[in-house]
Design a protein around this motif. Structure first.
Motif, PDB file in Angstrom:
ATOM      1  N   CYS A   1      -2.792   4.415  17.747  1.00  0.00           N
ATOM      2  CA  CYS A   1      -3.435   4.624  16.577  1.00  0.00           C
ATOM      3  C   CYS A   1      -5.040   5.372  16.664  1.00  0.00           C
ATOM      4  N   VAL A   2      -5.886   5.325  15.338  1.00  0.00           N
ATOM      5  CA  VAL A   2      -7.427   5.371  15.326  1.00  0.00           C
ATOM      6  C   VAL A   2      -7.965   4.297  14.968  1.00  0.00           C
ATOM      7  N   ASN A   3      -8.589   4.029  16.286  1.00  0.00           N
ATOM      8  CA  ASN A   3      -8.780   2.333  15.814  1.00  0.00           C
ATOM      9  C   ASN A   3     -10.777   1.978  15.198  1.00  0.00           C
ATOM     10  N   PHE A   4     -10.275   1.580  14.344  1.00  0.00           N
ATOM     11  CA  PHE A   4     -11.921   1.160  13.792  1.00  0.00           C
ATOM     12  C   PHE A   4     -11.967  -0.467  13.958  1.00  0.00           C
ATOM     13  N   SER A   5     -13.822  -0.385  13.680  1.00  0.00           N
ATOM     14  CA  SER A   5     -13.648  -1.843  14.443  1.00  0.00           C
ATOM     15  C   SER A   5     -14.777  -2.113  13.361  1.00  0.00           C
TER      16      SER A   5
ATOM     17  N   LYS B   1      -5.623   1.375  12.947  1.00  0.00           N
ATOM     18  CA  LYS B   1      -6.254   0.365  12.953  1.00  0.00           C
ATOM     19  C   LYS B   1      -7.638  -0.140  13.017  1.00  0.00           C
ATOM     20  N   LEU B   2      -7.540  -1.205  12.209  1.00  0.00           N
ATOM     21  CA  LEU B   2      -8.768  -2.000  12.228  1.00  0.00           C
ATOM     22  C   LEU B   2      -8.721  -3.368  13.051  1.00  0.00           C
ATOM     23  N   HIS B   3      -9.334  -3.531  13.907  1.00  0.00           N
ATOM     24  CA  HIS B   3      -9.648  -4.986  14.741  1.00  0.00           C
ATOM     25  C   HIS B   3     -10.695  -5.503  13.889  1.00  0.00           C
ATOM     26  N   ALA B   4     -10.480  -7.058  14.711  1.00  0.00           N
ATOM     27  CA  ALA B   4     -11.858  -8.121  13.862  1.00  0.00           C
ATOM     28  C   ALA B   4     -12.756  -8.159  15.226  1.00  0.00           C
ATOM     29  N   ASN B   5     -13.988  -7.938  14.197  1.00  0.00           N
ATOM     30  CA  ASN B   5     -15.122  -7.993  15.909  1.00  0.00           C
ATOM     31  C   ASN B   5     -16.300  -9.276  14.932  1.00  0.00           C
ATOM     32  N   ALA B   6     -16.908  -9.934  15.521  1.00  0.00           N
ATOM     33  CA  ALA B   6     -17.537 -11.322  15.497  1.00  0.00           C
ATOM     34  C   ALA B   6     -18.915 -10.774  14.854  1.00  0.00           C
TER      35      ALA B   6
ATOM     36  N   THR C   1     -14.563  -1.898   8.781  1.00  0.00           N
ATOM     37  CA  THR C   1     -14.367  -1.368   7.902  1.00  0.00           C
ATOM     38  C   THR C   1     -14.122   0.651   7.954  1.00  0.00           C
ATOM     39  N   ALA C   2     -12.911   1.007   7.496  1.00  0.00           N
ATOM     40  CA  ALA C   2     -12.618   2.365   7.984  1.00  0.00           C
ATOM     41  C   ALA C   2     -13.345   3.276   6.030  1.00  0.00           C
ATOM     42  N   TYR C   3     -14.644   4.411   6.294  1.00  0.00           N
ATOM     43  CA  TYR C   3     -15.153   4.261   5.553  1.00  0.00           C
ATOM     44  C   TYR C   3     -13.857   5.756   5.208  1.00  0.00           C
ATOM     45  N   GLN C   4     -13.277   6.372   5.873  1.00  0.00           N
ATOM     46  CA  GLN C   4     -12.386   7.012   5.553  1.00  0.00           C
ATOM     47  C   GLN C   4     -11.193   7.270   6.840  1.00  0.00           C
ATOM     48  N   LEU C   5     -10.056   7.190   6.424  1.00  0.00           N
ATOM     49  CA  LEU C   5      -9.072   6.845   7.098  1.00  0.00           C
ATOM     50  C   LEU C   5      -8.909   7.910   7.400  1.00  0.00           C
TER      51      LEU C   5
ATOM     52  N   LEU D   1       0.438  -1.336   0.108  1.00  0.00           N
ATOM     53  CA  LEU D   1       0.085  -0.124   0.141  1.00  0.00           C
ATOM     54  C   LEU D   1       0.874   1.064  -0.103  1.00  0.00           C
ATOM     55  N   LYS D   2       0.222   2.565  -1.164  1.00  0.00           N
ATOM     56  CA  LYS D   2       1.504   3.723  -1.280  1.00  0.00           C
ATOM     57  C   LYS D   2       0.578   4.184  -1.767  1.00  0.00           C
ATOM     58  N   ASN D   3       0.262   4.785  -0.814  1.00  0.00           N
ATOM     59  CA  ASN D   3      -0.729   6.426  -0.846  1.00  0.00           C
ATOM     60  C   ASN D   3      -1.800   6.096  -1.150  1.00  0.00           C
ATOM     61  N   HIS D   4      -1.840   7.850  -0.967  1.00  0.00           N
ATOM     62  CA  HIS D   4      -3.397   7.128  -2.112  1.00  0.00           C
ATOM     63  C   HIS D   4      -4.750   6.045  -2.005  1.00  0.00           C
ATOM     64  N   ALA D   5      -4.910   5.874  -0.296  1.00  0.00           N
ATOM     65  CA  ALA D   5      -5.597   5.794   0.505  1.00  0.00           C
ATOM     66  C   ALA D   5      -7.047   5.973   1.083  1.00  0.00           C
ATOM     67  N   ALA D   6      -8.050   5.986   0.960  1.00  0.00           N
ATOM     68  CA  ALA D   6      -9.061   7.137   1.485  1.00  0.00           C
ATOM     69  C   ALA D   6      -9.447   5.869   2.217  1.00  0.00           C
ATOM     70  N   SER D   7     -10.326   4.868   2.355  1.00  0.00           N
ATOM     71  CA  SER D   7     -10.586   3.567   3.298  1.00  0.00           C
ATOM     72  C   SER D   7     -10.098   2.682   2.959  1.00  0.00           C
ATOM     73  N   ALA D   8     -10.135   1.630   3.659  1.00  0.00           N
ATOM     74  CA  ALA D   8     -10.347   0.253   4.535  1.00  0.00           C
ATOM     75  C   ALA D   8     -11.127  -0.876   5.010  1.00  0.00           C
ATOM     76  N   LYS D   9     -10.785  -1.930   4.154  1.00  0.00           N
ATOM     77  CA  LYS D   9     -11.619  -3.174   5.095  1.00  0.00           C
ATOM     78  C   LYS D   9     -11.174  -4.166   4.916  1.00  0.00           C
ATOM     79  N   ALA D  10     -10.844  -4.863   5.326  1.00  0.00           N
ATOM     80  CA  ALA D  10     -10.073  -6.373   6.178  1.00  0.00           C
ATOM     81  C   ALA D  10     -10.397  -7.606   6.454  1.00  0.00           C
ATOM     82  N   ARG D  11     -10.170  -8.480   5.821  1.00  0.00           N
ATOM     83  CA  ARG D  11     -10.469  -9.775   5.837  1.00  0.00           C
ATOM     84  C   ARG D  11      -9.254 -10.484   7.380  1.00  0.00           C
ATOM     85  N   LEU D  12     -10.140 -10.703   8.504  1.00  0.00           N
ATOM     86  CA  LEU D  12      -9.264 -10.935   9.333  1.00  0.00           C
ATOM     87  C   LEU D  12      -9.072 -12.366   9.807  1.00  0.00           C
TER      88      LEU D  12
END
Length: 74
Positions: free
Chosen positions: A70-74, A35-40, A45-49, A3-14
């Protein structure tokens, strides 16, 4: 994953509830971070980092929760 610049959002498969992915402002896993933490219920998802919006250079997956200011997203 790279990942290198220009990302505005993120979604993780944890893989577990205790895992997380951290997006850093600088290469080498340094600087401000989001930081994106897994939840049940769903994929984190971070719709805007926050601290790395359009300025992100490295990503680190962890199998344990770590507090880094870090700023935490769940």
């Amino acid at each position: 994953m790279s990942l290198k610049n220009h990302a505005a959002s993120a979604k993780a498969r944890l893989w577990s509830v205790d895992s997380s992915v951290t997006i850093y402002y600088n290469s080498g896993y340094a600087g401000p971070c989001d930081k994106l933490h897994a939840n049940a219920n769903e994929r984190p998802t971070a719709y805007q980092l926050s601290k790395t919006y359009n300025n992100n250079a490295s990503v680190l997956f962890r199998s344990a929760k770590v507090s880094q200011g870090c700023v935490n997203f769940s």
